[in-house]
Design a protein around this motif. Structure first.
Motif, PDB file in Angstrom:
ATOM      1  N   ALA A 115       0.828  -1.208   0.000  1.00 56.76           N
ATOM      2  CA  ALA A 115       0.000   0.000   0.000  1.00 56.76           C
ATOM      3  C   ALA A 115       0.858   1.250   0.000  1.00 56.76           C
ATOM      4  CB  ALA A 115      -0.919  -0.009   1.223  1.00 56.76           C
ATOM      5  N   GLN A 116       2.005   1.201   0.670  1.00 57.77           N
ATOM      6  CA  GLN A 116       2.921   2.338   0.675  1.00 57.77           C
ATOM      7  C   GLN A 116       3.490   2.585  -0.717  1.00 57.77           C
ATOM      8  OE1 GLN A 116       6.221   1.753   3.326  1.00 57.77           O
ATOM      9  NE2 GLN A 116       7.286   3.616   2.678  1.00 57.77           N
ATOM     10  N   LEU A 256      10.928   4.640   1.054  1.00 52.04           N
ATOM     11  CA  LEU A 256       9.904   4.682   0.012  1.00 52.04           C
ATOM     12  C   LEU A 256       8.851   5.717   0.389  1.00 52.04           C
ATOM     13  CD1 LEU A 256       8.948   3.400  -2.640  1.00 52.04           C
ATOM     14  CD2 LEU A 256       7.674   1.736  -1.278  1.00 52.04           C
ATOM     15  N   GLY A 257       8.936   6.920  -0.212  1.00 54.79           N
ATOM     16  CA  GLY A 257       8.040   8.006   0.128  1.00 54.79           C
ATOM     17  C   GLY A 257       6.657   7.836  -0.458  1.00 54.79           C
ATOM     18  N   VAL A 258       5.747   8.684   0.020  1.00 60.99           N
ATOM     19  CA  VAL A 258       4.366   8.642  -0.479  1.00 60.99           C
ATOM     20  C   VAL A 258       4.158   9.607  -1.635  1.00 60.99           C
ATOM     21  CG1 VAL A 258       3.406   7.893   1.724  1.00 60.99           C
ATOM     22  CG2 VAL A 258       3.659  10.343   1.257  1.00 60.99           C
ATOM     23  N   GLY A 259       5.219  10.317  -2.055  1.00 58.24           N
ATOM     24  CA  GLY A 259       5.120  11.206  -3.200  1.00 58.24           C
ATOM     25  C   GLY A 259       5.556  12.627  -2.942  1.00 58.24           C
ATOM     26  N   LEU A 260       5.601  13.036  -1.671  1.00 61.45           N
ATOM     27  CA  LEU A 260       6.005  14.406  -1.376  1.00 61.45           C
ATOM     28  C   LEU A 260       7.487  14.609  -1.647  1.00 61.45           C
ATOM     29  CD1 LEU A 260       5.040  17.127  -0.313  1.00 61.45           C
ATOM     30  CD2 LEU A 260       5.535  16.337   2.004  1.00 61.45           C
ATOM     31  N   HIS A 261       8.321  13.692  -1.189  1.00 61.76           N
ATOM     32  CA  HIS A 261       9.746  13.679  -1.513  1.00 61.76           C
ATOM     33  C   HIS A 261       9.993  12.543  -2.518  1.00 61.76           C
ATOM     34  CE1 HIS A 261       9.920  15.983   2.257  1.00 61.76           C
ATOM     35  NE2 HIS A 261      11.067  16.463   1.810  1.00 61.76           N
ATOM     36  N   THR A 262      10.597  12.880  -3.604  1.00 63.25           N
ATOM     37  CA  THR A 262      10.842  11.870  -4.640  1.00 63.25           C
ATOM     38  C   THR A 262      11.842  10.837  -4.135  1.00 63.25           C
ATOM     39  OG1 THR A 262      12.575  13.275  -5.595  1.00 63.25           O
ATOM     40  CG2 THR A 262      10.346  13.487  -6.479  1.00 63.25           C
ATOM     41  N   ASP A 263      11.713   9.629  -4.650  1.00 63.65           N
ATOM     42  CA  ASP A 263      12.605   8.545  -4.250  1.00 63.65           C
ATOM     43  C   ASP A 263      13.988   8.771  -4.841  1.00 63.65           C
ATOM     44  OD1 ASP A 263      10.473   7.402  -2.959  1.00 63.65           O
ATOM     45  OD2 ASP A 263       9.897   6.161  -4.676  1.00 63.65           O
ATOM     46  N   THR A 264      14.970   8.843  -3.963  1.00 62.73           N
ATOM     47  CA  THR A 264      16.356   9.057  -4.358  1.00 62.73           C
ATOM     48  C   THR A 264      17.227   8.059  -3.613  1.00 62.73           C
ATOM     49  OG1 THR A 264      15.887  11.420  -4.617  1.00 62.73           O
ATOM     50  CG2 THR A 264      18.202  10.785  -4.564  1.00 62.73           C
ATOM     51  N   ALA A 265      18.331   7.692  -4.221  1.00 58.86           N
ATOM     52  CA  ALA A 265      19.233   6.732  -3.583  1.00 58.86           C
ATOM     53  C   ALA A 265      19.786   7.297  -2.287  1.00 58.86           C
ATOM     54  CB  ALA A 265      20.378   6.382  -4.549  1.00 58.86           C
ATOM     55  N   GLU A 334       2.319   7.139  13.070  1.00 59.48           N
ATOM     56  CA  GLU A 334       1.164   6.259  13.210  1.00 59.48           C
ATOM     57  C   GLU A 334       0.008   6.707  12.323  1.00 59.48           C
ATOM     58  OE1 GLU A 334       1.926   4.773  17.811  1.00 59.48           O
ATOM     59  OE2 GLU A 334       0.265   6.116  17.344  1.00 59.48           O
ATOM     60  N   TYR A 335      -0.115   8.023  12.116  1.00 56.23           N
ATOM     61  CA  TYR A 335      -1.155   8.511  11.199  1.00 56.23           C
ATOM     62  C   TYR A 335      -0.912   8.006   9.778  1.00 56.23           C
ATOM     63  CZ  TYR A 335      -2.918  11.619   7.598  1.00 56.23           C
ATOM     64  OH  TYR A 335      -3.465  12.100   6.439  1.00 56.23           O
ATOM     65  N   VAL A 336       0.346   8.080   9.318  1.00 56.16           N
ATOM     66  CA  VAL A 336       0.653   7.615   7.963  1.00 56.16           C
ATOM     67  C   VAL A 336       0.391   6.118   7.845  1.00 56.16           C
ATOM     68  CG1 VAL A 336       2.500   7.336   6.273  1.00 56.16           C
ATOM     69  CG2 VAL A 336       2.316   9.467   7.557  1.00 56.16           C
ATOM     70  N   ALA A 337       0.812   5.346   8.858  1.00 49.86           N
ATOM     71  CA  ALA A 337       0.567   3.899   8.815  1.00 49.86           C
ATOM     72  C   ALA A 337      -0.929   3.607   8.840  1.00 49.86           C
ATOM     73  CB  ALA A 337       1.267   3.230   9.998  1.00 49.86           C
ATOM     74  N   ARG A 338      -1.680   4.372   9.596  1.00 49.12           N
ATOM     75  CA  ARG A 338      -3.133   4.169   9.671  1.00 49.12           C
ATOM     76  C   ARG A 338      -3.805   4.526   8.351  1.00 49.12           C
ATOM     77  NH1 ARG A 338      -3.582   6.701  13.869  1.00 49.12           N
ATOM     78  NH2 ARG A 338      -4.256   8.737  13.118  1.00 49.12           N
ATOM     79  N   ALA A 339      -3.348   5.630   7.725  1.00 54.10           N
ATOM     80  CA  ALA A 339      -3.932   6.036   6.445  1.00 54.10           C
ATOM     81  C   ALA A 339      -3.616   5.026   5.346  1.00 54.10           C
ATOM     82  CB  ALA A 339      -3.413   7.420   6.064  1.00 54.10           C
ATOM     83  N   LEU A 340      -2.422   4.454   5.373  1.00 51.70           N
ATOM     84  CA  LEU A 340      -2.069   3.463   4.362  1.00 51.70           C
ATOM     85  C   LEU A 340      -2.808   2.146   4.589  1.00 51.70           C
ATOM     86  CD1 LEU A 340       1.789   4.055   4.105  1.00 51.70           C
ATOM     87  CD2 LEU A 340       0.049   4.735   2.448  1.00 51.70           C
ATOM     88  N   SER A 341      -2.942   1.744   5.854  1.00 52.42           N
ATOM     89  CA  SER A 341      -3.627   0.483   6.139  1.00 52.42           C
ATOM     90  C   SER A 341      -5.121   0.567   5.879  1.00 52.42           C
ATOM     91  CB  SER A 341      -3.378   0.072   7.583  1.00 52.42           C
ATOM     92  OG  SER A 341      -3.923   1.045   8.475  1.00 52.42           O
ATOM     93  N   ALA A 342      -5.679   1.781   5.856  1.00 51.56           N
ATOM     94  CA  ALA A 342      -7.113   1.919   5.587  1.00 51.56           C
ATOM     95  C   ALA A 342      -7.463   1.501   4.164  1.00 51.56           C
ATOM     96  CB  ALA A 342      -7.559   3.364   5.837  1.00 51.56           C
ATOM     97  N   GLY A 343      -6.492   1.578   3.266  1.00 55.64           N
ATOM     98  CA  GLY A 343      -6.752   1.199   1.888  1.00 55.64           C
ATOM     99  C   GLY A 343      -6.557  -0.276   1.603  1.00 55.64           C
ATOM    100  N   THR A 344      -6.084  -1.034   2.586  1.00 57.35           N
ATOM    101  CA  THR A 344      -5.898  -2.467   2.391  1.00 57.35           C
ATOM    102  C   THR A 344      -7.150  -3.218   2.805  1.00 57.35           C
ATOM    103  OG1 THR A 344      -4.974  -2.723   4.610  1.00 57.35           O
ATOM    104  CG2 THR A 344      -3.434  -2.227   2.820  1.00 57.35           C
ATOM    105  N   LYS A 345      -7.333  -4.401   2.258  1.00 61.99           N
ATOM    106  CA  LYS A 345      -8.486  -5.238   2.581  1.00 61.99           C
ATOM    107  C   LYS A 345      -8.105  -6.225   3.672  1.00 61.99           C
ATOM    108  CE  LYS A 345     -10.464  -4.976  -2.067  1.00 61.99           C
ATOM    109  NZ  LYS A 345     -10.921  -5.765  -3.235  1.00 61.99           N
ATOM    110  N   SER A 346      -9.023  -6.429   4.596  1.00 63.18           N
ATOM    111  CA  SER A 346      -8.768  -7.370   5.684  1.00 63.18           C
ATOM    112  C   SER A 346      -8.836  -8.788   5.157  1.00 63.18           C
ATOM    113  CB  SER A 346      -9.805  -7.176   6.795  1.00 63.18           C
ATOM    114  OG  SER A 346      -9.706  -5.885   7.336  1.00 63.18           O
ATOM    115  N   VAL A 347      -7.800  -9.514   5.423  1.00 61.44           N
ATOM    116  CA  VAL A 347      -7.749 -10.916   5.054  1.00 61.44           C
ATOM    117  C   VAL A 347      -7.416 -11.718   6.296  1.00 61.44           C
ATOM    118  CG1 VAL A 347      -7.055 -10.438   2.693  1.00 61.44           C
ATOM    119  CG2 VAL A 347      -5.312 -10.765   4.441  1.00 61.44           C
ATOM    120  N   ARG A 348      -7.507 -12.998   6.161  1.00 60.14           N
ATOM    121  CA  ARG A 348      -7.250 -13.858   7.314  1.00 60.14           C
ATOM    122  C   ARG A 348      -5.788 -13.709   7.744  1.00 60.14           C
ATOM    123  NH1 ARG A 348      -8.292 -20.394   7.582  1.00 60.14           N
ATOM    124  NH2 ARG A 348      -7.754 -20.652   9.800  1.00 60.14           N
ATOM    125  N   GLY A 349      -5.633 -13.459   9.017  1.00 58.47           N
ATOM    126  CA  GLY A 349      -4.283 -13.323   9.558  1.00 58.47           C
ATOM    127  C   GLY A 349      -3.695 -11.946   9.400  1.00 58.47           C
TER     128      GLY A 349
END
Length: 523
Positions: A115-116, A256-265, A334-349
């Protein structure tokens, strides 16, 4: 057979050499971090000022081991010891560049990282970036209004903040943030920086102000040329290290950014995204430091190119603030982790609700308590305004500088006093007082004086009792100045019209007079 002598035992202190914050900062040359007989053996320092620290596995209190520089070694067994003790290892440069950040290994959530990775393209990253920058601009606006009293600049930042609602691309958000930052740091340029009087001849002229955020060496914030921005860069590096550890604990990838800062080595893009709302809080703390305490020349040095660097002593003190910055960034991670996990589907485990390992918010709310962030900002050392030595609270100078400052202040006050005493207002006031006293003396008649109050009775009964009274009491009772009342206590004889009032003040009884005693004897 009894032993004739006993072996000498090495005295080992049971008190840990790690501070209350759990941070241990190492600097110098030939730094050594290794294992010796089950203890973490540490050596650092320069020349004769080297120290050796031994930490056991129990009761050490170590949470962060910060190394400043790159001269030395760390053994693999030492890193294993730190991992087993849930302690993190951070390696920094003096200019605020992060070389290495390692922490305890945490379980990685594959769905959360997926999701990230997709957040930058599905709109979730745009929402997160807008929220983070909105919080940052809100903090900058608050700093401008409350710390710098720049209402006009605060209104401009507020206008840029309102534009975030219509920003539908990452580039648009970056432009809004950059324009707001330019307006914000423009108000920092002329902020004066206090220095001890003894250090003023030793510092460059541009060190007396906060200066521009853009360094002339890099056209950016890196390689600062003033102490204020050098401290900011170092504190931001500590914040970035804490943010990397925080997002790793939550199962995210710090690079691995969410888009605000571009991914750089070799850059923690997600960490740089998450820490944005905390920057104004560090800046507000630094502004409070500048306004209340002076800097010391011995805490900074200037390279040949003009780059301002921090000395090891100041780096060690700033290293103790990492726990504070970690607490400030924890809710946003924790807000970022919560916002990203909200878009995932609950599966077993798999639980789609992100855990709150950093703040323990879920645990407190499950007990019916309201979670509130509790952060106590660190206090800077209280320094003497003259020499820069550390002193106790409640005074501005040490014992030696206090004498010099009081002498200079006395000369200035005396000069102002002479000027005030010779002003037309003061002369008019003295003339009115003299006129009032002359009229009172002219209106007084010797016949108004009681028979028992004579010059002899005043000298023998009243005058000896006056030194037991304070000058303020005499001045208030006679409506005279305290200076004149002090002269009366010293033996100066006032006009006879004051004798009766002084007799009443000292409690001189009329029954002591011979005339009254004769009346009492006849009765």
């Amino acid at each position: 057979m009894a032993a004739s002598s006993t072996l000498s035992q090495q005295i080992v202190s049971r008190k840990s050499q790690v501070g209350k914050t759990g941070v241990l900062t190492l600097s110098g040359f030939g730094i050594k971090v290794r294992m010796q007989r089950g203890h973490l053996d540490i050596e650092d320092g320069v020349g004769m000022e080297r120290r050796t620290i031994r930490l056991p596995r129990v009761g050490h209190g170590l949470k962060r081991l910060i190394v400043i520089g790159s001269d030395g070694f760390v053994s693999l067994s030492a890193l294993e010891w730190l991992s087993a003790q849930d302690a993190s290892f951070v390696m920094l440069e003096r200019d605020g560049k992060i070389s290495c950040v390692t922490g305890p290994v945490r379980p990685s959530e594959a769905k959360l990282r997926r999701a990230q990775a997709l957040a930058a393209g599905n709109g979730q990253g745009l929402k997160i970036a807008r929220t983070l920058i909105d919080a940052k601009l809100k903090g900058q606006e608050q700093v401008l209004r409350e710390r710098l009293s720049c209402q006009g600049a605060a209104d401009v930042v507020s206008g840029f903040r309102n534009k975030l609602v219509s920003a539908d691309t990452f580039d648009a958000i970056r432009i809004v943030e950059a324009n707001a930052a330019a307006c914000y740091f423009r108000e920092w340029r002329d902020i004066p920086v206090n220095w001890p009087k003894a250090d003023l001849p030793k510092i460059p002229d541009h060190w007396r102000f906060a200066g521009s955020r853009q360094s002339p060496l890099t056209s950016g914030p890196r390689l600062a040329v003033t102490p204020v921005h050098a401290i900011l860069n170092y504190c931001f590096a500590l914040l970035e290290a804490e943010t990397r550890l925080a997002v790793s604990v939550l199962g995210l990838d710090a690079g691995l950014g969410v888009g605000l800062h571009t991914d750089t080595a070799n850059r923690g893009s997600l960490a740089l995204d998450v820490l944005e709302p905390v920057r104004p809080q560090i800046e507000a703390w630094l502004l409070n430091w500048i306004a209340s305490e002076p800097f010391r020349r011995s805490d900074f040095f200037e390279t040949g190119t003009g780059n301002c660097r921090l000395m090891s002593t100041l780096c060690t003190k700033l290293g103790g603030t990492t726990s504070v910055w970690g607490k400030l960034v924890a809710p946003w991670a924790e807000y970022v982790a919560r916002a990203l996990s909200a878009g995932t589907k609950s599966v077993r485990g798999y639980n789609s609700v992100a855990p709150t390992r950093l703040t323990q918010r879920h645990r407190k709310e499950a007990k019916g308590k309201v979670w509130e962030p509790r952060v106590k900002f660190p206090r800077s050392d209280h320094l003497c305004r003259g020499c820069g030595n550390q002193i106790l609270e409640g005074s501005n100078h040490c014992s030696q500088c206090g004498v010099i400052s009081a002498t200079e202040r006395f000369i200035d006050v005396a000069r102002v006093g002479r000027h005030t005493a010779n002003s037309p207002e003061a002369q008019l006031k003295r003339a009115n007082t003299q006129r009032r006293n002359a009229l009172a003396q002219h209106a007084w008649k010797p016949s108004d004086q009681p028979d028992w109050l004579t010059e002899k009775s005043y000298s023998e009964k009243i005058q000896p009792r006056l030194p037991s009274l304070s000058a303020s009491v005499i001045a208030r009772h006679l409506s005279v100045s305290r200076w004149y009342a002090g002269r009366l206590r010293e033996g100066y004889r006032p006009h006879p019209r004051h004798w009766q009032a002084l007799a009443e003040l000292v409690g001189y009884p009329r029954s002591d007079t011979p005339k009254d005693q004769d009346k009492e004897a006849k009765q």
